[in-house]
Design an enzyme around this catalytic site. Structure first.
Site, mmCIF file in Angstrom:
data_model
loop_
_atom_site.group_PDB
_atom_site.id
_atom_site.type_symbol
_atom_site.label_atom_id
_atom_site.label_comp_id
_atom_site.label_asym_id
_atom_site.label_seq_id
_atom_site.Cartn_x
_atom_site.Cartn_y
_atom_site.Cartn_z
ATOM 1 N N ARG A 37 -14.603 20.627 54.406
ATOM 2 C CA ARG A 37 -14.061 21.771 55.141
ATOM 3 C C ARG A 37 -12.903 21.374 56.068
ATOM 4 N NH1 ARG A 37 -19.257 25.491 56.933
ATOM 5 N NH2 ARG A 37 -19.333 26.705 55.009
ATOM 6 N N LYS A 182 -35.012 31.623 47.306
ATOM 7 C CA LYS A 182 -35.511 32.987 47.472
ATOM 8 C C LYS A 182 -34.771 34.048 46.672
ATOM 9 C CE LYS A 182 -37.496 32.814 52.085
ATOM 10 N NZ LYS A 182 -37.162 33.216 53.462
ATOM 11 N N GLY A 337 -22.543 25.484 50.100
ATOM 12 C CA GLY A 337 -23.921 25.255 50.516
ATOM 13 C C GLY A 337 -24.601 24.181 49.695
ATOM 14 N N GLY A 360 -22.570 31.343 52.305
ATOM 15 C CA GLY A 360 -22.852 32.756 52.514
ATOM 16 C C GLY A 360 -21.632 33.636 52.259
#
Ligand code: 3PG
Ligand code: MG
Length: 386
Positions: A37, A182, A337, A360
């Site tokens: 990043r 999830k 991620g 995200g």
């Protein structure tokens, strides 16, 4: 999606420029374990310096310090790494300042106008290069574009170009490979992707809720009972959904994960998990089937590991998928991620067409087609034209 670019700004020569970056990098004992990043923003920073900016003030958040100073989220290691990278790029690092962690002030997350005023004070131009935070309507993201001529930096512009292309005109077949723990985190994304892709490939912890929807036994694996109906609807939607046909499972009482010794018997089973056993990776047959789908694709989107890859006993599925994503001749996009960490862990980070700097944010852009940070830049551009 039309975003104002660096070239659309008034001449930066002699001006002060505020740059929002996302330097929320992984730190272990104060050491940066992946500086992607930071490195990614060098083209934006060197462009501003080369165009004569008097001072470039970079601001970022790090972690979630909840509105007060916290030494665990001190930017010192980031500041040091940024200095090294700028020097390595032959840039004039003396004209670049990294401000304090934005989230040390409660005004950042609250999008407090008084905090925005402090951020823009003395600044002439604003550049948003924080793609990874573009889904947050925080002060430093949505505030400055209301006050200053504003543009997208190179990271933000490239991310939006690539991810929008997946929504608009992907080369087909388009295969999306989703993992992670999830279903509930990714249901909106799954539903939105199901409309656009040719094949949806599901692994990781969330595959067990899908397997349950198909009537399989899931043993002690991760299962979200309240999501079974949603998975059943997706499976009935007529899309090709590939689910595991074999699994790597751990015996009752076996241990895994950070801080635990790797104990317990590990076995390969079919798509049914015996009572008390936990499915922790896709099996080798499934990994090969997933890899075939990936290698035959013209566009691949991968987000989320196939198993608990941090434990070598359950890494094979994620490794096989990562290798297939790296090897495919199709255009390959990897969401940030955990999948980015997995790629890096397998030494494959440089082998995909686009490795997103946003976890995200990339998922929300794919799900909704827009983000607060992008809307703020478009509104600024409309005002500048008017
Ligand atoms: C990220 O790492 O996902 C971004 O920097 C956003 O961080 P946040 O989830 O704490 O807002
Ligand atoms: Mg996050």
């Amino acid at each position: 999606m039309e975003l104002p670019q660096l070239e659309d700004l008034p001449d930066p020569s002699g001006r002060n420029v505020l740059v929002r970056a996302d330097y929320n990098v992984p730190l272990v004992d104060g050491r940066i374990t992946d500086d992607l990043r930071i490195r990614a923003t060098l083209p934006t920073l060197t462009w501003l310096l080369d165009h004569g900016a008097a001072r470039v003030t970079v601001c970022t958040h790090l972690g979630r310090p909840k509105g007060k100073a916290d030494p665990r989220y001190d930017l010192a290691p980031v500041r040091a790494r940024l200095g090294e990278l700028l020097a390595g790029a032959g840039a004039d690092a003396a004209r670049v300042t990294l401000a304090d962690n934005l989230r040390f002030d409660p005004g950042e997350e609250a999008n407090d106008p008084a905090f925005v005023d402090r951020l823009v004070e003395g600044q002439d131009l604003y550049v948003d290069d924080a793609f990874g935070a573009a889904h947050r309507a925080h002060a430093s993201i949505v505030g400055p574009p209301q006050h200053l001529p504003s543009a997208a930096g190179r990271v933000l512009a490239r991310e939006v170009e690539v991810l929008s292309s997946l929504l608009e005109a992907p080369a087909r077949p388009f295969v999306a490979v989703l993992g992670g723990s999830k279903v509930s985190d990714k249901l909106g994304l799954l539903e939105s992707l199901a409309e656009r892709v040719d094949t949806l490939v599901v692994g990781g912890g969330m595959c067990f809720t899908f397997l349950a929807a198909r009537g399989h036994r899931t043993g002690a694996s991760l299962l979200e009972p309240d999501q079974v109906d949603a998975c059943r609807r997706l499976l009935a939607s007529g899309k090709t959904v590939l689910l595991p046909t074999d699994l790597t499972v751990l015996a009752p009482g076996g241990t895994f994960g950070p801080g635990n010794p790797p104990t317990g018997e590990v076995r390969q089973v079919g798509a049914d998990v015996p009572d008390g056993w936990s499915g922790l990776d896709i099996g080798p047959g499934t990994a090969a089937e997933f890899a075939d789908a990936i290698e035959a694709a013209a566009t691949v989107l991968w987000n989320g590991p196939m198993g608990v890859f941090e434990d070598e006993r359950f890494a094979a599925g994620t490794r096989t998928v990562a290798e297939a994503v790296a090897a495919t001749r199709g255009f390959s996009v990897v969401g940030g991620g955990d999948s980015a960490s997995a790629l890096a862990a397998f030494g494959l980070a440089g082998r995909v067409d686009h490795l997103s700097t946003g976890g995200g944010a990339s998922l929300e852009l794919l799900e909704h087609g827009d983000l607060p940070g992008l809307a703020a830049l478009r509104a600024a551009a409309a005002r500048q034209r008017a």
